[in-house]
Design a protein around this motif. Sequence first.
Motif, short mmCIF file in Angstrom:
data_model
loop_
_atom_site.label_atom_id
_atom_site.label_comp_id
_atom_site.label_asym_id
_atom_site.label_seq_id
_atom_site.Cartn_x
_atom_site.Cartn_y
_atom_site.Cartn_z
N MET A 1 30.79 -0.13 21.02
CA MET A 1 30.79 1.27 20.71
C MET A 1 31.52 2.07 21.80
SD MET A 1 27.55 3.52 19.72
CE MET A 1 27.34 4.98 20.65
N VAL A 2 31.22 1.76 23.04
CA VAL A 2 31.85 2.47 24.15
C VAL A 2 33.35 2.23 24.16
CG1 VAL A 2 31.99 2.62 26.66
CG2 VAL A 2 29.76 2.53 25.54
N GLU A 3 33.75 0.99 23.98
CA GLU A 3 35.19 0.68 23.99
C GLU A 3 35.91 1.39 22.85
OE1 GLU A 3 35.21 -3.56 24.02
OE2 GLU A 3 34.74 -3.65 26.15
N GLY A 4 35.29 1.47 21.67
CA GLY A 4 35.87 2.19 20.55
C GLY A 4 36.00 3.67 20.84
N TYR A 5 34.99 4.25 21.47
CA TYR A 5 35.02 5.66 21.83
C TYR A 5 36.17 5.93 22.81
CZ TYR A 5 33.70 10.10 23.98
OH TYR A 5 33.72 11.37 24.46
N LEU A 6 36.27 5.10 23.83
CA LEU A 6 37.34 5.29 24.82
C LEU A 6 38.71 5.13 24.18
CD1 LEU A 6 35.75 3.40 27.84
CD2 LEU A 6 35.93 5.87 27.52
N ALA A 7 38.86 4.16 23.30
CA ALA A 7 40.14 3.95 22.62
C ALA A 7 40.51 5.17 21.78
CB ALA A 7 40.07 2.70 21.75
N GLN A 8 39.53 5.77 21.08
CA GLN A 8 39.79 6.99 20.30
C GLN A 8 40.30 8.11 21.18
OE1 GLN A 8 36.14 8.11 18.42
NE2 GLN A 8 36.77 7.30 16.43
N LYS A 9 39.82 8.17 22.41
CA LYS A 9 40.21 9.22 23.34
C LYS A 9 41.47 8.87 24.12
CE LYS A 9 36.62 11.63 22.29
NZ LYS A 9 36.73 12.78 21.42
N LEU B 1 15.30 8.59 32.75
CA LEU B 1 15.00 7.39 33.54
C LEU B 1 15.85 7.27 34.79
CD1 LEU B 1 14.95 4.92 30.52
CD2 LEU B 1 13.01 6.10 31.53
N LEU B 2 16.77 8.19 35.01
CA LEU B 2 17.71 8.07 36.12
C LEU B 2 17.02 8.22 37.47
CD1 LEU B 2 20.70 10.20 34.79
CD2 LEU B 2 20.46 7.72 34.77
N PRO B 3 17.39 7.37 38.43
CA PRO B 3 16.88 7.56 39.78
C PRO B 3 17.52 8.80 40.41
CG PRO B 3 18.47 5.76 39.74
CD PRO B 3 18.27 6.21 38.32
N TRP B 4 16.93 9.28 41.50
CA TRP B 4 17.41 10.50 42.14
C TRP B 4 18.87 10.42 42.55
CZ3 TRP B 4 19.45 10.19 46.96
CH2 TRP B 4 19.17 9.04 47.69
N SER B 5 19.37 9.22 42.81
CA SER B 5 20.74 9.06 43.32
C SER B 5 21.81 9.05 42.23
CB SER B 5 20.83 7.76 44.12
OG SER B 5 20.53 6.64 43.30
N VAL B 6 21.39 9.09 40.96
CA VAL B 6 22.35 9.03 39.85
C VAL B 6 22.36 10.36 39.11
CG1 VAL B 6 22.92 7.87 37.67
CG2 VAL B 6 22.05 6.54 39.60
N VAL B 7 23.55 10.87 38.86
CA VAL B 7 23.73 12.15 38.17
C VAL B 7 24.30 11.88 36.79
CG1 VAL B 7 24.98 14.35 38.25
CG2 VAL B 7 24.17 13.31 40.37
N SER B 8 23.90 12.67 35.81
CA SER B 8 24.43 12.50 34.45
C SER B 8 25.13 13.77 33.99
CB SER B 8 23.31 12.15 33.48
OG SER B 8 22.45 13.24 33.31
N ARG B 9 26.05 13.60 33.09
CA ARG B 9 26.76 14.71 32.46
C ARG B 9 26.91 14.38 30.98
NH1 ARG B 9 25.61 16.62 36.61
NH2 ARG B 9 26.94 17.42 38.24
N PRO B 10 26.65 15.35 30.10
CA PRO B 10 26.85 15.10 28.67
C PRO B 10 28.34 15.06 28.34
CG PRO B 10 26.24 17.37 29.03
CD PRO B 10 26.15 16.70 30.37
N LEU B 11 28.68 14.29 27.32
CA LEU B 11 30.06 14.27 26.85
C LEU B 11 30.30 15.47 25.94
CD1 LEU B 11 30.39 10.50 25.88
CD2 LEU B 11 31.23 11.62 27.94
N LYS B 12 31.50 16.00 25.97
CA LYS B 12 31.86 17.09 25.08
C LYS B 12 32.26 16.50 23.73
CE LYS B 12 33.45 20.38 28.53
NZ LYS B 12 34.56 21.22 28.96
N GLY B 13 32.16 17.31 22.71
CA GLY B 13 32.60 16.90 21.38
C GLY B 13 31.49 16.28 20.56
#
Length: 99
Positions: free
Chosen positions: A1-9, A45-57
């Motif tokens: 799924m991730v590879e397909g998403y990246l390929a689309q972009k 579930l992310l530890p304090w050292s990991v930051v997340s960002r939502p994808l646009k679209g």
Amino acid sequence: MVEGYLAQKGIALTPSHRVENVATVLSLVASLRGVALMPAYVEALLPWSVVSRPLKGEALTIDLAVGYRADNSSPVLKTFLAGLDQLIAAGPAGTRQAR
């Protein structure tokens, strides 16, 4: 799924690791300072050292299947399947009519 998403972009990446579960992804990102695309629920579930960002679209989706024995007469299974039938009748997320 991730590879397909990246390929689309139009993004071509060669992953250094491929993993099948969230715990391994979190460990690799936290310890190797890597990057990963993960489901939104992982944010809690992310530890304090990991930051997340939502994808646009448009949000990514996956198809799911339910497996069960045909001879299972459990009332819980019957209730679960009835709930699934209601979801299917409602249509894809975001297309339900306002009440």
